[in-house]
Scaffold this active site. Structure first.
Site, mmCIF file in Angstrom:
data_model
loop_
_atom_site.group_PDB
_atom_site.id
_atom_site.type_symbol
_atom_site.label_atom_id
_atom_site.label_comp_id
_atom_site.label_asym_id
_atom_site.label_seq_id
_atom_site.Cartn_x
_atom_site.Cartn_y
_atom_site.Cartn_z
ATOM 1 C CD GLU A 6 -2.837 -1.186 2.391
ATOM 2 O OE1 GLU A 6 -2.831 -0.294 3.246
ATOM 3 O OE2 GLU A 6 -3.504 -2.236 2.518
ATOM 4 C CB CYS B 294 -0.170 -7.749 5.109
ATOM 5 S SG CYS B 294 -1.300 -7.418 3.747
HETATM 6 N N1 LIG Z 1 -3.607 -4.730 1.417
HETATM 7 C C1 LIG Z 1 -2.428 -5.156 1.044
HETATM 8 O O1 LIG Z 1 -1.436 -4.426 1.063
HETATM 9 C C2 LIG Z 1 -2.245 -6.586 0.576
HETATM 10 C C3 LIG Z 1 -1.065 -6.925 -0.116
HETATM 11 C C4 LIG Z 1 -0.922 -8.241 -0.563
HETATM 12 C C5 LIG Z 1 -1.901 -9.183 -0.291
HETATM 13 N N2 LIG Z 1 -3.024 -8.824 0.408
HETATM 14 C C6 LIG Z 1 -4.052 -9.849 0.627
HETATM 15 O O2 LIG Z 1 -5.087 -9.643 -0.336
HETATM 16 C C7 LIG Z 1 -6.355 -9.959 0.236
HETATM 17 C C8 LIG Z 1 -7.277 -8.753 0.141
HETATM 18 O O3 LIG Z 1 -6.726 -7.715 0.913
HETATM 19 P P1 LIG Z 1 -7.252 -6.211 0.839
HETATM 20 O O4 LIG Z 1 -6.347 -5.391 1.669
HETATM 21 O O5 LIG Z 1 -7.483 -5.828 -0.579
HETATM 22 O O6 LIG Z 1 -8.669 -6.377 1.567
HETATM 23 P P2 LIG Z 1 -9.859 -5.329 1.633
HETATM 24 O O7 LIG Z 1 -10.567 -5.590 2.901
HETATM 25 O O8 LIG Z 1 -9.356 -3.954 1.337
HETATM 26 O O9 LIG Z 1 -10.802 -5.738 0.406
HETATM 27 C C9 LIG Z 1 -11.572 -6.897 0.343
HETATM 28 C C10 LIG Z 1 -12.853 -6.589 -0.437
HETATM 29 O O10 LIG Z 1 -13.575 -7.811 -0.608
HETATM 30 C C11 LIG Z 1 -14.950 -7.502 -0.514
HETATM 31 N N3 LIG Z 1 -15.724 -8.725 -0.268
HETATM 32 C C12 LIG Z 1 -15.894 -9.417 0.879
HETATM 33 N N4 LIG Z 1 -16.680 -10.502 0.659
HETATM 34 C C13 LIG Z 1 -17.012 -10.495 -0.650
HETATM 35 C C14 LIG Z 1 -17.797 -11.337 -1.481
HETATM 36 N N5 LIG Z 1 -18.389 -12.411 -0.987
HETATM 37 N N6 LIG Z 1 -17.928 -11.005 -2.776
HETATM 38 C C15 LIG Z 1 -17.342 -9.907 -3.282
HETATM 39 N N7 LIG Z 1 -16.577 -9.057 -2.546
HETATM 40 C C16 LIG Z 1 -16.423 -9.356 -1.243
HETATM 41 C C17 LIG Z 1 -15.022 -6.482 0.601
HETATM 42 O O11 LIG Z 1 -16.236 -5.750 0.556
HETATM 43 C C18 LIG Z 1 -13.790 -5.625 0.286
HETATM 44 O O12 LIG Z 1 -14.117 -4.558 -0.576
HETATM 45 C C19 LIG Z 1 -6.069 -10.435 1.651
HETATM 46 O O13 LIG Z 1 -5.920 -11.826 1.659
HETATM 47 C C20 LIG Z 1 -4.738 -9.778 1.965
HETATM 48 O O14 LIG Z 1 -4.018 -10.489 2.946
HETATM 49 C C21 LIG Z 1 -3.213 -7.556 0.823
#
Ligand SMILES: NC(=O)c1ccc[n+]([C@@H]2O[C@H](COP(=O)([O-])OP(=O)(O)OC[C@H]3O[C@@H](n4cnc5c(N)ncnc54)[C@H](O)[C@@H]3O)[C@@H](O)[C@H]2O)c1
Length: 433
Positions: free
Chosen positions: A153, A261
């Site tokens: 991020e 994370c």
């Molecule tokens: N944020 C980071 O920097 C980062 C980096 C690498 C990996 N990740 C991984 O990626 C994944 C997502 O992280 P994030 O930070 O984007 O999460 P986030 O919470 O920002 O986004 C997740 C989204 O999924 C949506 N959602 C939930 N249930 C749903 C469904 N049934 N159908 C459709 N949409 C649905 C939520 O409303 C939300 O908008 C996690 O596993 C995280 O560990 C995150």
């Protein structure tokens, strides 16, 4: 290529937008109606530098759209990315509810060959679980690929557009070819695409995050020792970072790692290890050190003022878990707020991007400033929790006029202790005696 991205958060929105930028047609699906409405109106619900230009361009050119309807969203897609939350469940394991629910829903919706790509951070064995959840109700051919995401991020667009590496976990030649085509435009400079089995890909992501968290906890322990022996952790950092085997990055001491994370991923890896009857000793120490490090800044405040903080007024600079994001998940600032408010102190906070998220979480427990100087008025001390560039070269004279005491607790080592002393500040930082 037509692509669907399910889950439009920090990872999903960046993934969808960047794939649209390279000419694909992307539909982003999310269950959050408000979010989808905002996105459809051309508004970005998160703060992520440089995302806006790509986002607007691809919407304008008809390559990026949003829906709450999963079956509509995936209809023509050849590849379906899952960028769903995998938060910690009560036991420290990654909660796969969101991922497996969507996998179950996808089963009956698939009518032709599709590649389902897991971008969420998920424990070893999840690709098999996702495969089984889809297959339970599916008549069509499909493959499940593990493609962990390494974006940061604050640098997400750059990280996605020019990844250090791409990891693709699949043994299917058909899926491999599709993934290779999709990622081609992002690795033209020659950055590697590593193909491996699904389990190794899943573990690669956890090992990467756990290693980075280990580096942070290690340096925080070095900093704590520096305070005791009269050394300067910044000198030690430079001294060791010049060694190419160690590297310069991720060596800054502070008040612990946070974010969405590292905390949950280190915990989940420890849980996987214990599920497999392996005692991953280092991870336990990494978590323990981090929990302790978080407390050090409030301990320093207490040491200075004594335990009675009632009525004391603290300015707090920085709320996001790190600069250049509005993400406050597991942010050290939240711990500081809780401790000070519990002790009866008044906290006036400022953050360039994260204040609206903190308002949702903490409401009127604290005061919010209009800028970094506003919160300093009559403050007994300033506490710095996030190293936003904005805080690096403030107007110190103006600060001194506003504050009741010339006193700073800096959790991010932004200033030179000698210069601060010369200016008449009492200045406490991390690992610099
Ligand atoms: N944020 C980071 O920097 C980062 C980096 C690498 C990996 N990740 C991984 O990626 C994944 C997502 O992280 P994030 O930070 O984007 O999460 P986030 O919470 O920002 O986004 C997740 C989204 O999924 C949506 N959602 C939930 N249930 C749903 C469904 N049934 N159908 C459709 N949409 C649905 C939520 O409303 C939300 O908008 C996690 O596993 C995280 O560990 C995150």
């Amino acid at each position: 290529m037509k692509i669907a991205v399910v889950g439009t958060g920090y990872v999903g929105l960046v993934t969808g937008t960047c794939f649209a930028e390279t000419g694909n047609h992307v539909t982003c699906v999310d269950i959050d109606k408000e979010k989808v409405e905002k996105l459809s109106k051309g508004q970005i619900p998160i703060y992520e530098p440089h995302l806006d230009a790509l986002f607007e361009r691809n919407i304008r050119q008809g390559r990026l759209s949003f829906t709450t309807n999963l079956s509509e969203g995936i209809q023509d897609a050849k590849v379906i990315f899952l960028a769903l939350p995998t938060p910690s469940d009560g036991d420290g394991a990654a909660d796969l509810r969101f991922v497996l629910q969507v996998a179950e829903q996808l089963g009956p919706m698939l009518t032709d060959y599709k590649v389902i790509v897991n971008k969420s951070t998920v424990p070893v064995g999840t690709a098999e679980k996702v495969h089984a959840a889809i297959a339970a109700n599916c008549k069509s051919e499909f493959d499940v690929v593990s493609n962990p995401e390494f974006l940061r991020e604050g640098f997400a667009v750059d990280d996605f557009m020019k990844p250090d590496r791409v990891v693709i976990g699949t043994l299917s030649e058909k899926a491999k070819k599709i993934m290779t085509d999709l990622y081609g435009p992002f690795v033209r400079q020659g950055n590697p695409v590593y193909y491996m089995d699904e389990r190794s890909a899943e573990l690669t992501k956890y090992a990467a995050n756990a290693f980075l968290a280990t580096k942070i906890s290690f340096m925080n322990e070095v900093a704590n020792l520096c305070e005791r022996v009269g050394a300067n952790v910044d000198m030690v950092r430079i001294g060791i970072g010049a060694d190419s085997r160690i590297g310069k990055r991720f060596l800054f001491a502070g008040i612990g790692y946070g974010g969405s994370c590292f905390p949950k991923d280190v915990q989940a890896l420890a849980k996987t290890s214990s599920d497999y009857k392996y005692n991953f000793k280092i991870l336990k120490s990494v978590m323990e050190v981090n929990a302790e490090q978080r407390k050090t800044i409030v301990d320093k405040v207490r040491k200075h003022f004594g335990d009675n903080l009632k009525g004391k007024r603290f300015a707090l600079w920085g709320l996001a878990f790190k600069p250049d994001t509005d993400d406050i998940r597991e942010a050290p600032a939240l711990y500081i707020i809780d401790e000070l408010v519990k002790a009866g102190a008044v906290v006036a906070a400022f953050d360039p991007e994260a204040m609206s998220n903190v308002k949702k979480a903490k409401g009127s427990d604290i005061q919010y400033g209009t800028d970094e100087y506003d919160v300093l008025k009559n403050a007994d001390a300033l506490i710095i929790a996030t190293e936003w560039a904005l805080f690096r070269t403030p107007e110190f004279e103006r600060m001194q006029k506003l504050m009741k005491n010339k006193l700073i607790f800096d959790g991010r080592n932004l200033y030179d202790p000698i210069q601060m002393k010369e200016m008449g500040f009492e200045y406490f930082s991390v690992g610099r005696a």
